[in-house]
Design a protein around this motif. Structure first.
Motif, PDB file in Angstrom:
ATOM      1  N   MET A 168      -3.857   2.982   1.239  1.00  0.00           N
ATOM      2  CA  MET A 168      -4.544   3.228  -0.020  1.00  0.00           C
ATOM      3  C   MET A 168      -4.114   2.193  -1.051  1.00  0.00           C
ATOM      4  O   MET A 168      -2.918   1.939  -1.211  1.00  0.00           O
ATOM      5  CB  MET A 168      -4.222   4.635  -0.528  1.00  0.00           C
ATOM      6  N   VAL A 169      -5.098   1.609  -1.692  1.00  0.00           N
ATOM      7  CA  VAL A 169      -4.778   0.753  -2.823  1.00  0.00           C
ATOM      8  C   VAL A 169      -4.218   1.691  -3.876  1.00  0.00           C
ATOM      9  O   VAL A 169      -4.823   2.706  -4.211  1.00  0.00           O
ATOM     10  CB  VAL A 169      -6.029   0.018  -3.344  1.00  0.00           C
ATOM     11  N   THR A 170      -3.063   1.371  -4.336  1.00  0.00           N
ATOM     12  CA  THR A 170      -2.349   2.303  -5.195  1.00  0.00           C
ATOM     13  C   THR A 170      -2.744   2.115  -6.650  1.00  0.00           C
ATOM     14  O   THR A 170      -2.476   1.078  -7.241  1.00  0.00           O
ATOM     15  CB  THR A 170      -0.833   2.113  -5.022  1.00  0.00           C
ATOM     16  N   ASN A 171      -3.392   3.138  -7.196  1.00  0.00           N
ATOM     17  CA  ASN A 171      -3.697   3.101  -8.624  1.00  0.00           C
ATOM     18  C   ASN A 171      -2.467   3.581  -9.388  1.00  0.00           C
ATOM     19  O   ASN A 171      -1.505   4.075  -8.803  1.00  0.00           O
ATOM     20  CB  ASN A 171      -4.947   3.935  -8.949  1.00  0.00           C
ATOM     21  N   MET A 172      -2.494   3.449 -10.677  1.00  0.00           N
ATOM     22  CA  MET A 172      -1.326   3.779 -11.492  1.00  0.00           C
ATOM     23  C   MET A 172      -0.923   5.248 -11.346  1.00  0.00           C
ATOM     24  O   MET A 172       0.257   5.563 -11.232  1.00  0.00           O
ATOM     25  CB  MET A 172      -1.597   3.448 -12.962  1.00  0.00           C
ATOM     26  N   ALA A 173      -1.897   6.151 -11.299  1.00  0.00           N
ATOM     27  CA  ALA A 173      -1.577   7.581 -11.195  1.00  0.00           C
ATOM     28  C   ALA A 173      -0.890   7.889  -9.867  1.00  0.00           C
ATOM     29  O   ALA A 173       0.108   8.610  -9.818  1.00  0.00           O
ATOM     30  CB  ALA A 173      -2.842   8.418 -11.343  1.00  0.00           C
ATOM     31  N   THR A 174      -1.410   7.332  -8.768  1.00  0.00           N
ATOM     32  CA  THR A 174      -0.797   7.557  -7.456  1.00  0.00           C
ATOM     33  C   THR A 174       0.588   6.936  -7.403  1.00  0.00           C
ATOM     34  O   THR A 174       1.535   7.547  -6.903  1.00  0.00           O
ATOM     35  CB  THR A 174      -1.684   6.969  -6.336  1.00  0.00           C
ATOM     36  N   ALA A 175       0.716   5.717  -7.925  1.00  0.00           N
ATOM     37  CA  ALA A 175       2.018   5.036  -7.931  1.00  0.00           C
ATOM     38  C   ALA A 175       3.045   5.847  -8.711  1.00  0.00           C
ATOM     39  O   ALA A 175       4.191   5.989  -8.278  1.00  0.00           O
ATOM     40  CB  ALA A 175       1.886   3.636  -8.521  1.00  0.00           C
ATOM     41  N   GLU A 176       2.637   6.398  -9.848  1.00  0.00           N
ATOM     42  CA  GLU A 176       3.564   7.195 -10.652  1.00  0.00           C
ATOM     43  C   GLU A 176       3.974   8.474  -9.934  1.00  0.00           C
ATOM     44  O   GLU A 176       5.134   8.870  -9.975  1.00  0.00           O
ATOM     45  CB  GLU A 176       2.943   7.518 -12.014  1.00  0.00           C
TER      46      GLU A 176
ATOM     47  N   TRP B 110       0.813  -1.215   0.000  1.00  0.00           N
ATOM     48  CA  TRP B 110       0.000   0.000   0.000  1.00  0.00           C
ATOM     49  C   TRP B 110       0.845   1.263   0.000  1.00  0.00           C
ATOM     50  O   TRP B 110       1.923   1.313   0.565  1.00  0.00           O
ATOM     51  CB  TRP B 110      -0.876   0.059   1.261  1.00  0.00           C
ATOM     52  N   SER B 111       0.270   2.297  -0.566  1.00  0.00           N
ATOM     53  CA  SER B 111       0.767   3.633  -0.270  1.00  0.00           C
ATOM     54  C   SER B 111      -0.024   4.070   0.964  1.00  0.00           C
ATOM     55  O   SER B 111      -1.023   3.442   1.334  1.00  0.00           O
ATOM     56  CB  SER B 111       0.541   4.578  -1.451  1.00  0.00           C
TER      57      SER B 111
END
Length: 197
Positions: free
Chosen positions: A162-170, A144-145
């Motif tokens: 937070m489940v990390t979506n691609m935008a947050t991960a990037e 998680w983030s």
């Protein structure tokens, strides 16, 4: 203003954001940060009612023969800077309490970078133990983030996985890479030499 009475979304809106490599002490205003493999440590003196938060990562990229020193200095600097600033504002080391979060693995990687989150979490626990500062609450590791909110007046800390979506991960990866790049840069030579004895 008593921030503890506000809904968490309002606290988050009013909070000062702490980015990778930074730390802050606020008398009242909440502090917030977004974590991936980095770690955030909240230190608080309940009697002096003063607290602060840092956001750091041990370097992944090696500079040379001083690998261990380089790794420890980035984490140690973040912890010592926060500790010393709190002491200057009236905190006493014997009364300090800690809450710490982060060290997640949010991006699939291979090689030594997989262990960055684990190294950050282990360093944090070891540093706090060595300094005699109790770790009252923590949330380390996992996929998680995390969004962390800290109320320096009360010592309350809130951590939202937070489940990390691609935008947050990037976004997190970009900030952490930028921070890691600064850690990997060799300090510029200055004409003044410092001699430690």
């Amino acid at each position: 203003m008593d921030y503890s009475k506000l809904p968490s979304q309002e606290i988050e809106r009013l909070a000062r954001t702490i980015h990778p490599g930074a730390w802050a002490i606020e008398p009242e205003r909440p502090l917030a940060t977004l974590l991936g493999s980095c770690v955030a440590v909240c230190l608080f003196d309940p009697q002096a009612r003063v607290g602060g938060l840092n956001h750091f990562m041990l370097p992944n990229i090696r500079r040379g023969s001083n690998d261990d020193v380089d790794s420890l200095l980035s984490g140690a600097y973040a912890m010592e800077a926060l500790l010393n600033a709190l002491l200057q504002r009236g905190a006493k080391k014997l009364r300090l309490q800690a809450k710490a979060f982060g060290g997640g693995t949010i991006i699939n990687t291979s090689g030594p970078s997989m262990s960055i989150g684990l190294r950050n979490a282990e360093f944090t626990k070891e540093w706090l133990d060595r300094e005699g500062i109790p770790l009252l609450a923590s949330d380390f590791l996992g996929p998680w983030s995390r969004k962390v909110l800290f109320l320096p007046m009360t010592g309350d800390a809130f951590c939202r996985r937070m489940v990390t979506n691609m935008a947050t991960a990037e976004t997190i990866a970009r900030e952490e890479k930028s921070y890691a790049d600064t850690l990997a840069q060799k300090p510029k030579s200055t004409e003044k030499k410092i001699e430690l004895f």
